[in-house]
Design an enzyme around this catalytic site. Structure first.
Site, PDB file in Angstrom:
ATOM      1  N   GLY A  45      56.865  56.423  33.143  1.00 31.08           N
ATOM      2  CA  GLY A  45      57.542  58.244  31.755  1.00 31.08           C
ATOM      3  C   GLY A  45      56.646  59.724  32.315  1.00 31.08           C
ATOM      4  CG  LEU A  51      58.785  63.109  36.440  1.00 30.83           C
ATOM      5  CD1 LEU A  51      59.761  63.901  36.885  1.00 30.83           C
ATOM      6  CD2 LEU A  51      57.963  64.285  36.737  1.00 30.83           C
ATOM      7  N   GLY A  52      57.512  63.398  30.940  1.00 32.43           N
ATOM      8  CA  GLY A  52      57.708  63.684  29.938  1.00 32.43           C
ATOM      9  C   GLY A  52      56.647  64.439  29.404  1.00 32.43           C
ATOM     10  CD  GLN A  53      55.714  67.641  24.264  1.00 28.87           C
ATOM     11  OE1 GLN A  53      56.668  66.543  23.329  1.00 28.87           O
ATOM     12  NE2 GLN A  53      54.927  68.213  23.525  1.00 28.87           N
ATOM     13  CG  ASP A  83      60.067  59.920  34.395  1.00 25.69           C
ATOM     14  OD1 ASP A  83      59.896  60.624  33.515  1.00 25.69           O
ATOM     15  OD2 ASP A  83      60.985  59.644  34.430  1.00 25.69           O
ATOM     16  NE  ARG A 101      62.986  63.431  33.187  1.00 24.24           N
ATOM     17  CZ  ARG A 101      62.845  64.795  33.132  1.00 24.24           C
ATOM     18  NH1 ARG A 101      63.016  65.595  33.391  1.00 24.24           N
ATOM     19  NH2 ARG A 101      61.887  63.780  31.959  1.00 24.24           N
ATOM     20  CG  ASP A 161      65.400  51.972  34.709  1.00 23.88           C
ATOM     21  OD1 ASP A 161      64.438  51.765  33.458  1.00 23.88           O
ATOM     22  OD2 ASP A 161      66.779  51.647  34.791  1.00 23.88           O
ATOM     23  CE1 TYR A 205      60.064  57.246  19.901  1.00 20.74           C
ATOM     24  CE2 TYR A 205      59.152  57.862  17.508  1.00 20.74           C
ATOM     25  CZ  TYR A 205      59.454  58.128  18.845  1.00 20.74           C
ATOM     26  OH  TYR A 205      57.908  58.944  19.857  1.00 20.74           O
ATOM     27  CE  LYS A 245      57.509  55.073  20.375  1.00 20.69           C
ATOM     28  NZ  LYS A 245      56.904  55.094  21.412  1.00 20.69           N
TER      29      LYS A 245
END
Ligand code: NAD
Ligand code: AKB
Length: 320
Positions: free
Chosen positions: A8, A10-12, A34, A36, A50, A140, A144
């Site tokens: 992940g 490329l995320g925040q 990522d 993407r 993925d 979500y 978690k």
């Protein structure tokens, strides 16, 4: 020496964590990945991956001799309510793939972040204790809590050293947030700097625990460096910086951008989620067990955001 894999990436958080880790261990020591992509990074390795493809994940871990994984691939709260099946798959199956591959390949440490979302409406909202009721009512948060427990289970049962913190809502300027309930805070800065009004989807007095990205990176890297013997908890530590309401943030921004105008039109799903999350968590356990302490308070964050965000503004969508 093994490499660090970030999923992940490329995320925040990933886009900032990869830069920070590379500044510490060198570009080639960190494999960014990522679903993407492919993307051209300024430097270092990027793999399109993925996390639901267990064989591909296993291949990357083998090929790059991975010995640490920061697993950040996930579907965040608001996006998860729109696509609960996908959220379950990515947040649960994807994370279990990471734990299984870590176990089989002898990966020495895994970081899987949890969130304030792991709490729910029956949790005490103020000074939320480290160990307390966790009955979230959004998909979500349910994933978690489950992954907090699975992280502990893999440590106890198989010796996989999986660690995590419960991040508050994170505020940052480099990469747009990925579809969470706390995204309004970043949207406000973007609107203020563009000279636009902002309509907030939460009520003005909705209080949530928030943190600036440099402190989030400090928490993740700090916990991973902690002496295992000192940890009584593992997945996941409360970490806290400042409690924030939309009206308080708008006021703090207006000190520097007096023309900023904010309206409030509370939206049912995100308001419901926000109302069930802590106002501020008690992070004594993190402070005592591995020396956690944030550097940024609200005003320091606002000044830094307004200084740094303009260089990245064209990456952010408009919310007119
Ligand atoms: P984000 O949405 O910005 O990034 C997630 C990344 O995962 C995206 O780049 C996306 O393309 C990727 N991804 C999605 N499905 C994937 C798949 N199947 N395989 C590989 N990659 C996939 O999220 P973030 O804010 O960077 O959050 C990272 C982690 O931190 C998540 O576990 C999130 O729950 C947690 N967290 C974030 C915050 C926050 O405020 N940002 C707060 C608490 C916890
Ligand atoms: C979200 O709002 O979904 C995230 C989080 C607090 O986990 N920012």
């Amino acid at each position: 020496m093994g490499t660090i894999l970030v999923t992940g990436a490329l995320g925040q958080i990933g886009s900032e964590l990869v830069r920070e880790l590379r500044s510490q261990v060198g570009s080639d020591g960190v494999v960014a990945s990522d679903v993407r992509g492919p993307v051209e990074l300024e430097s270092g390795i990027f793999v399109q991956l993925d996390v639901l493809d267990r064989d591909a994940l296993d291949g990357v871990v083998r090929e790059h001799n991975v010995d640490t994984i920061y697993h950040l691939a996930a579907i965040l709260s608001a996006a998860a309510e729109r696509a609960p099946d996908l959220a379950w798959k990515v947040n649960m199956d994807g994370s279990l793939n990471v734990l299984q591959v870590a176990k089989e390949r002898g990966v020495s440490k895994v970081f899987i972040p949890s969130s304030i979302a792991a709490f729910g409406p029956s949790t005490p909202l103020d000074d939320t204790p480290q160990d307390t009721i966790q009955r979230p009512n959004a998909i979500y948060g349910i994933t978690k809590v489950a992954m907090e427990l699975m992280g502990d289970y893999y440590f106890e049962k198989f010796g996989v050293d999986c660690r995590g913190v419960r991040f508050p809502g994170l505020i940052s300027y480099r990469t747009p947030p990925g579809g969470g309930t706390t995204d309004y805070a970043i949207d406000m800065f973007v609107a203020a700097l563009r000279g636009q009004p902002y309509t907030c989807y939460l009520s003005p007095t909705t209080s949530l625990d928030m943190m600036y990205m440099p402190d989030a990176l400090k928490a993740a890297i700090g916990l991973m460096a902690a002496d295992s013997k000192q940890l009584k908890h593992r997945n996941s530590f409360n970490v806290s910086a400042f409690a924030l309401t939309p009206e308080r943030l708008a006021e703090a921004i207006r000190v520097h951008v007096p023309s900023f105008h904010c309206e409030y039109k509370s939206e049912k799903v995100r308001q419901g989620i926000a109302d069930s999350w802590p106002n501020n968590m008690d992070d004594t356990a993190a402070r005592e067990e591995w020396g956690w302490k944030p550097d940024y308070d609200l005003n320091m964050m606002v000044v830094d955001m307004l200084e740094k965000l303009p260089a990245f503004l064209d990456r952010f969508p408009s919310h007119d």
